[in-house]
Motif scaffolding. Structure first.
Motif, mmCIF file in Angstrom:
data_model
loop_
_atom_site.group_PDB
_atom_site.id
_atom_site.type_symbol
_atom_site.label_atom_id
_atom_site.label_comp_id
_atom_site.label_asym_id
_atom_site.label_seq_id
_atom_site.Cartn_x
_atom_site.Cartn_y
_atom_site.Cartn_z
ATOM 1 N N GLU A 190 5.993 -11.598 23.827
ATOM 2 C CA GLU A 190 5.021 -11.527 24.921
ATOM 3 C C GLU A 190 5.028 -10.129 25.532
ATOM 4 O O GLU A 190 3.984 -9.582 25.900
ATOM 5 N N GLU A 191 6.213 -9.547 25.645
ATOM 6 C CA GLU A 191 6.367 -8.202 26.189
ATOM 7 C C GLU A 191 5.624 -7.192 25.321
ATOM 8 O O GLU A 191 4.887 -6.336 25.824
ATOM 9 N N ALA A 192 5.826 -7.279 24.020
ATOM 10 C CA ALA A 192 5.135 -6.374 23.096
ATOM 11 C C ALA A 192 3.626 -6.563 23.179
ATOM 12 O O ALA A 192 2.864 -5.583 23.185
ATOM 13 N N ASP A 193 3.187 -7.802 23.244
ATOM 14 C CA ASP A 193 1.757 -8.100 23.288
ATOM 15 C C ASP A 193 1.123 -7.535 24.557
ATOM 16 O O ASP A 193 0.016 -6.994 24.539
ATOM 17 N N ASN A 194 1.833 -7.650 25.684
ATOM 18 C CA ASN A 194 1.291 -7.207 26.973
ATOM 19 C C ASN A 194 1.328 -5.695 27.142
ATOM 20 O O ASN A 194 0.449 -5.122 27.789
ATOM 21 N N LEU A 195 2.351 -5.043 26.594
ATOM 22 C CA LEU A 195 2.567 -3.633 26.877
ATOM 23 C C LEU A 195 2.013 -2.688 25.823
ATOM 24 O O LEU A 195 1.497 -1.616 26.146
ATOM 25 N N ALA A 196 2.154 -3.050 24.551
ATOM 26 C CA ALA A 196 1.907 -2.088 23.472
ATOM 27 C C ALA A 196 0.425 -1.952 23.155
ATOM 28 O O ALA A 196 -0.330 -2.919 23.181
ATOM 29 N N ASP A 197 0.011 -0.705 22.859
ATOM 30 C CA ASP A 197 -1.321 -0.536 22.294
ATOM 31 C C ASP A 197 -1.253 -0.363 20.783
ATOM 32 O O ASP A 197 -2.283 -0.299 20.115
#
Length: 303
Positions: A190-197
């Motif tokens: 979820e962290e990767a999905d929310n933060l990463a472009d």
């Protein structure tokens, strides 16, 4: 090429005959928030270590900000938070941060670093007395001490509570807004999905996927059509529609998985399926990640 923060050209790292990283090529533009994902033992930590100059590749080239990662001028422009955060005995939190600030030519202020790490209330505590989550936050403050152009964060939010994690996310977004490059490894998808472009997935030391979160999800899990079904709609009715891979009900709300939702929505309309409140979404990142890892493991096993 001058806008590249990180360059890996055919990088391989051998450990006693086993390839921890296998012919990995990767270019990362400045200002990117990159999530580097992979299962345990995939080669993520080894890759980060080579980018930082802590390990040397067996073959291939690594450049950081266009230079050798071991160059002292490069080290002044980067920050890193690795998995193991060690604190210095007999120093308070503020003293520890100030010590690290002195290593850099243009550091952030103590007040800024205490704020972004959420450690204002703990600044006069001994660093060794901090909880595990607080020590992770201190590690983040130390990584950010030099106002780095590139910051590497290896599992940064392990042990953090919800409030601390939200502050961390907000800080990363603010850093990206200032043009900083962020390289993040995390098991919290979820962290990767929310933060990463941009998301890069490696498995068995090899690159297996590279794209935006939406591209990764759409390319591996297909997309989902969800709608509220009328009373005449049954599972059998929907399974007869070409392109339906799976049917999932929640009350009268139904989800249809498909590799081509554009064709499927046309087929549903042509068959006069009774539906309203229609939504089309990508599958979840966790599903995509598991599918990528499983597919590459199966390919490796078949070789």
């Amino acid at each position: 090429m001058n806008n590249l923060a990180i360059q890996l050209e055919h990088v391989t790292k051998d450990y006693k005959g086993k390839k921890a990283v296998d012919d990995l090529s990767l270019n990362v533009e400045s200002g990117t928030v990159l999530a580097l994902l992979g299962p345990n033992g995939a080669g993520k930590t080894t890759t980060i270590s080579m980018i930082l100059g802590l390990q040397q590749p067996t073959s291939g080239k690594v450049k950081l900000l266009g230079e050798d990662p071991r160059d002292i001028k490069v080290r002044n422009r980067i920050g890193a938070m690795l998995q193991d955060v060690s604190v210095i005995d007999n120093l308070k939190v503020a003293e520890t941060i100030n010590l690290f600030r002195n290593y850099y030519s243009n550091p952030l202020s103590l007040e800024q670093l205490l704020h972004i790490s959420g450690l204002e209330s703990e600044k006069n505590k001994m660093a060794v007395s901090l909880s595990g989550g607080q020590q992770r936050r201190l590690g983040f403050a130390l990584a950010a001490a030099g106002d780095p152009e590139i910051i590497f964060l290896d599992e940064p939010t392990v042990g953090m509570d919800i409030t601390s994690r939200q502050l961390f996310w907000d800080t990363i977004r603010a850093m990206a807004g200032r043009g900083r490059t962020v390289v993040l490894t995390t098991h919290y998808l979820e962290e990767a999905d929310n933060l990463a472009d941009r998301i890069v997935v490696i498995n068995n030391g090899k690159l297996v996927a590279d794209g935006t979160p939406s591209e990764i999800k759409a390319g591996t899990t297909g997309r989902v059509i969800s709608f509220t079904a009328g009373p005449s709609v049954t599972t059998e009715t929907l399974q007869d529609v070409p392109g339906v891979a799976n049917v999932e009900w929640s009350g009268r709300r139904v989800k249809l998985a498909s590799s081509d939702t554009d064709r499927l929505i046309v087929a549903l309309i042509e068959r006069n399926i009774d539906m309203r409140d229609i939504e089309i979404q990508s599958g979840g990142l966790e599903d995509a990640f598991q599918a990528l890892v499983q597919n590459t493991n199966e390919l490796e096993g078949a070789v």
